[in-house]
Design an enzyme around this catalytic site. Structure first.
Site, PDB file in Angstrom:
ATOM      1  N   TYR A  19      39.516  44.274  37.274  1.00 10.94           N
ATOM      2  CA  TYR A  19      38.659  45.012  36.333  1.00 10.94           C
ATOM      3  C   TYR A  19      39.444  46.053  35.541  1.00 10.94           C
ATOM      4  CZ  TYR A  19      34.734  42.922  38.798  1.00 10.94           C
ATOM      5  OH  TYR A  19      33.853  42.019  39.319  1.00 10.94           O
TER       6      TYR A  19
ATOM      7  N   ASN B 274      40.505  39.549  41.944  1.00  9.51           N
ATOM      8  CA  ASN B 274      39.433  40.212  41.203  1.00  9.51           C
ATOM      9  C   ASN B 274      40.064  41.343  40.411  1.00  9.51           C
ATOM     10  OD1 ASN B 274      37.841  38.504  42.643  1.00  9.51           O
ATOM     11  ND2 ASN B 274      36.785  40.087  43.812  1.00  9.51           N
TER      12      ASN B 274
ATOM     13  N   GLU C 227      37.004  37.212  39.973  1.00  5.57           N
ATOM     14  CA  GLU C 227      36.036  38.139  39.369  1.00  5.57           C
ATOM     15  C   GLU C 227      36.698  38.837  38.202  1.00  5.57           C
ATOM     16  OE1 GLU C 227      34.135  41.171  41.756  1.00  5.57           O
ATOM     17  OE2 GLU C 227      33.742  39.734  43.365  1.00  5.57           O
TER      18      GLU C 227
HETATM   19  O1  IFM Z   1      29.754  44.023  42.230  1.00  5.43           O
HETATM   20  C1  IFM Z   1      31.092  44.122  42.610  1.00  5.43           C
HETATM   21  C2  IFM Z   1      31.453  43.001  43.545  1.00  5.43           C
HETATM   22  O2  IFM Z   1      30.621  42.956  44.658  1.00  5.43           O
HETATM   23  C3  IFM Z   1      32.870  43.177  44.032  1.00  5.43           C
HETATM   24  N1  IFM Z   1      33.772  43.366  42.921  1.00  5.43           N
HETATM   25  C4  IFM Z   1      33.433  44.312  41.904  1.00  5.43           C
HETATM   26  C5  IFM Z   1      32.007  44.073  41.421  1.00  5.43           C
HETATM   27  C6  IFM Z   1      31.656  45.104  40.329  1.00  5.43           C
HETATM   28  O3  IFM Z   1      31.728  46.403  40.838  1.00  5.43           O
END
Ligand code: IFM
Length: 467
Positions: A315, A313, A373
């Site tokens: 970001y 994941n 993610e």
């Molecule tokens: O919403 C969250 C998710 O539950 C886990 N990863 C980051 C997302 C955004 O903050």
């Protein structure tokens, strides 16, 4: 205001440039290798609502404490996917994605965390899984996305070593129930976020503070993961087994020796305390003193398991500074001058994704990776005459990160897919409903799902790469 939000917001307010104009969406979507998986991710606590669930998770308890959730909401209803999952499946089908990562609410299927299952909970996951399969969408099931049964928290939660056995029993229950239809299983979602935010900084459930609860949550999640992987491997040789981590490049806020050391400590606590045990059977030197007392003979061998995939994941990168009063003597620092941010005040840097994938390639044996993610929250304009929110900033963010993923494959990364966070605006933990990451908007009054421009855009990307 929360520590992470406060410091990064302060930093962004002082130093970051205003958001640049988003570039137009890719006219010609990039081509990915045949079989590349396009998907979307969600989690039980953020979308399901209580439905007929008997037992609380730690997030129900936490959200009832005044001041914990930005808009004072609870996960009681969220998107009500417990009842409206057919609408979610229809949205997925309309997107044309062939994979959906969702998670099981442990207290829904085991109200006491162990022992007697609740047939209503098991039936619910049968229905969701069957609906996905009927729509031609492969279920990717995650066993733990932070909603621990409160009953287990009352017995010490991740601070109690016995939880490794409870988790393995729960994993086996789900494999017995769904293993005839689900092939891909992720053990955990972002154990580091659960450990740090929930057990170190107290900003997430269960609201604990300090390096000791944080380290115990880290080690016991690692151990539970090892036990569950062994149990599921024994259950079926058809399963594709993995786990999902939040991996973030950690950089010093300033080029100072103290900040460089803070970044190295944080990199150990955030990334390597989870990667190293799984891939190498060791803890990183800067984290080991925190867990030494907890590690028993045989633990590291149990944790070091062969996995079929690692979910990443991604970001943003992190910028750390030394702070004697902060957790592990560190704290979040200012972002580099000029770095653009999302409305979460997270720095935008797609090269961070290629850096992470390159480290996995060069330092961890180039495992099979899926980006499980990636997504963003930006303040959105109201819906236009078409009824669509025109979320061009999200499209720009997604396009740049998909493009970074494409570069990583060209550089040799063993990357097999990309999942967007998330399908519908949902309950964003301590931010409640104030932070929206969805490809579709949620009308909170009617619970209707309304696709945004990014939904149409992602449908085109998936269609251009359909095989
Ligand atoms: O919403 C969250 C998710 O539950 C886990 N990863 C980051 C997302 C955004 O903050």
């Amino acid at each position: 205001m929360r520590r992470r939000t406060l410091l990064q917001a302060g930093a962004a307010g002082l130093l970051a440039a205003p958001l640049a104009e988003p570039k137009p969406a890719m006219a010609e979507p990039l081509r990915f290798p045949p079989g590349f998986v396009w998907g979307v991710s969600t989690s039980s606590c953020q979308i399901e609502g209580r439905g007929d669930r008997k037992a609380d998770s730690i997030w129900d308890t936490f959200a009832r404490i005044p001041g914990t959730i930005a808009d004072h909401t609870t996960p009681e209803i969220t998107c009500d996917s417990y009842h409206r999952y057919p609408e979610d499946v229809a949205l997925l089908k309309g997107l044309g994605v062939k994979a959906y990562r969702y998670s099981i609410s442990w207290p829904r299927v085991l109200p006491d965390g162990s022992g007697e299952p609740d047939p209503r909970g098991l039936d619910y996951y049968d229905r969701v899984t069957d609906a996905l399969l009927q729509a031609g969408i492969e279920p990717w099931l995650c066993l733990f996305h932070w909603d621990l049964p409160q009953a287990l928290q009352d017995r010490g939660g991740w601070g109690n070593r016995a939880i490794a056995g409870w988790f393995a029993d729960y994993a086996q229950l789900m494999a017995r129930r769904l293993g005839d239809r689900v092939r891909r299983w992720a053990m955990f979602n972002e154990p580091q976020v659960h450990a740090v935010m929930g057990h170190g900084l107290g900003e997430h459930a269960p609201g604990l503070h300090g390096s000791e609860p944080m380290a115990a949550a880290g080690h016991h999640q690692n151990l539970a993961q090892g036990r569950a992987l062994q149990a599921l491997r024994a259950h079926s040789d058809k399963f594709e087994l993995g786990t999902v981590m939040s991996l973030q490049p950690v950089r010093p806020a300033q080029n100072l020796a103290a900040d460089r050391e803070a970044a190295a400590i944080w990199d150990a606590a955030w990334n390597r305390a989870y990667l190293d045990p799984l891939f190498r059977g060791t803890y990183p030197a800067r984290f080991l003193p925190l867990v030494e007392k907890l590690v028993q003979p045989g633990d590291m061998a149990e944790i070091r398991q062969k996995i079929d995939f690692l979910g990443v994941n991604y970001y943003s990168p992190m910028f750390m500074r030394a702070d004697p009063a902060g957790l592990l003597g560190t704290n979040w620092g200012a972002l580099p001058v000029g770095m653009r941010t999302t409305a979460m005040t997270w720095g935008i840097d797609p090269t961070g994704l290629t850096d992470i994938l390159s480290e996995l390639r060069t330092q961890y044996g180039n495992p099979r990776v899926y980006i499980t993610e990636n997504g963003a929250f930006f303040r959105e304009p109201p819906a236009g005459p078409s009824g669509r929110i025109d979320d061009q900033e999200r499209i720009g963010y997604l396009r740049d990160h998909i493009s970074a993923a494409h570069h990583a494959i060209a550089a040799g990364s063993n990357l097999g897919g990309y999942f967007i966070w998330t399908l519908v605006d949902n309950w964003e933990w301590a931010h409640g409903f104030t932070a929206t990451f969805g490809l579709a908007q949620l009308d909170r009054a009617t619970l209707t799902r309304l696709p945004k421009a990014s939904y149409d855009w992602f449908a085109r990307v998936a269609a251009a790469n359909a095989v």
